[in-house]
Design an enzyme around this catalytic site. Structure first.
Site, PDB file in Angstrom:
ATOM      1  CB  CYS A 125      35.846  43.192  42.037  1.00  0.00           C
ATOM      2  SG  CYS A 125      37.084  43.450  40.738  1.00  0.00           S
ATOM      3  CG  HIS A 264      33.366  46.397  42.038  1.00  0.00           C
ATOM      4  ND1 HIS A 264      34.632  46.871  42.276  1.00  0.00           N
ATOM      5  CD2 HIS A 264      33.419  45.767  40.824  1.00  0.00           C
ATOM      6  CE1 HIS A 264      35.418  46.547  41.263  1.00  0.00           C
ATOM      7  NE2 HIS A 264      34.702  45.880  40.376  1.00  0.00           N
ATOM      8  CG  ASN A 294      37.374  47.665  38.477  1.00  0.00           C
ATOM      9  OD1 ASN A 294      37.710  47.408  39.630  1.00  0.00           O
ATOM     10  ND2 ASN A 294      36.704  46.803  37.728  1.00  0.00           N
TER      11      ASN A 294
END
Length: 337
Positions: A125, A264, A294
């Site tokens: 990520c 993020h 996400n």
């Protein structure tokens, strides 16, 4: 873990500008009730734990390169450049089309940018800022324009019965066009850090050279994404504030100088907790987690594009990008709009 060790890992790349942004999410909207039912949880539980209300999942005919290509085209249109002007394409992903070749090669083919250097970056990520750092160095040496793309299709590696993971992820792609020009937002500083001693916290156990995926592995569910959620949260909440403080010091700016924060998009509830601990008194935190969940390496560029297209940024404002994820890795970029 020594947060101060991030000092000295950064890199000023002041001559690199962001000339355009773009994003793409699949058409299919997946509700909390739909994703939660096999895992034994409902909309209220998911919203309370994550602030996620829905996510997008790729169609059966879509791979990571398809999402990446769509985002790239949007960014190139925003920047006003063609494929022939590209010198490098970097795709940040941990869900590639195939183990080989790099997903960037498929994107290059789709765009018609034959001969352009194309490679993948896997920092999970955190990957887009890792790719941004690598590409910034390349275009300063080679010239031309670069595409940095974050793209992931996590829906293909989620265990439908695992409520710790299946509720968190969506699919998507975001992209930036970079160039060594005197116009556009300036990438002033980047810093990257990996804490390999925590590499077991986020993983896909089988499918690589350490443990090839065989029938026994499939039966055991080792092809699925796995995460030690409480330990990951502890890493982010306890260490990210100090890492951000160190990065800002290294970049020569104060916390009060930051106008926008784009992290993020891991979990909306966790982001609220982290943002409260960062002490960025004048900053607005931008979020897409409620609608897209996400999206892995795509989450920062998707959120950057959404804010840019909404007119959220003014010339001269400082934007802090902050990635964190498997590895465990952390990545930061300071952008002057």
């Amino acid at each position: 873990m020594d947060e101060a060790s991030i000092l000295g890992t950064g890199s000023p790349i002041r001559d690199v500008r962001i000339l355009g942004t773009g994003a793409y999410v699949p058409e299919r909207i997946v509700s909390n009730d739909e994703v939660g039912a096999p895992a034994g949880v409902d909309d209220a539980w998911i919203t309370r734990k994550t602030a996620i209300r829905e996510r997008r999942w790729a169609g059966a005919d879509q791979a990571t390169s398809d999402l990446a290509t769509a985002a790239a085209r949007a960014a190139m249109k925003s920047a006003g450049i063609t494929a022939e002007q590209l010198s490098v394409i970097a795709v940040a992903t941990s869900t590639p089309d195939r183990p080989q070749p790099p997903t960037a090669a498929y994107v290059q083919q789709n765009l018609g940018a034959s001969g352009t250097a194309a490679f993948d970056v896997n920092a999970v990520c955190s990957g887009t800022v890792f790719a941004l750092s690598a590409v910034g160095s390349v275009i300063l040496r080679r010239g031309g324009y670069a595409l940095v793309i974050g793209a992931d299709v996590y829906s293909r590696i989620l265990n439908p019965a695992d409520r710790k993971t299946v509720i968190l992820f969506g699919d998507g792609a975001g992209a930036m066009v970079l160039g060594p020009t005197d116009r556009g937002p300036n990438v002033r500083h980047v810093a990257l850090q990996t804490f390999g001693e925590l590499s077991s916290l986020i993983r896909v156990p089988a499918g690589g050279s350490r443990q090839p995926l065989d029938r026994a592995g499939l039966d055991a569910g080792l092809q699925y994404f796995a995460m030690e959620g409480r330990e990951v949260r502890r890493f982010v909440v306890e260490h990210l504030p100090q890492l951000v403080k160190g990065f800002l010091h290294e970049a020569g700016v104060e916390a009060t100088d930051i106008s926008h924060f784009i992290p993020h998009q891991a979990n909306g509830v966790m982001l609220d907790e982290v943002f409260g601990a960062l002490t960025l008194p004048r900053a607005t935190m931008h979020r897409t987690v409620e609608h897209y969940a996400n999206t892995g390496a795509a989450s920062i560029p998707i959120t950057l594009d959404a804010a840019a297209r909404a007119g959220a940024f003014r010339p001269g404002e400082l934007i802090l990008l902050a990635g964190f994820g498997g590895g465990m890795a952390a990545s930061f970029a300071l952008v002057e709009w």
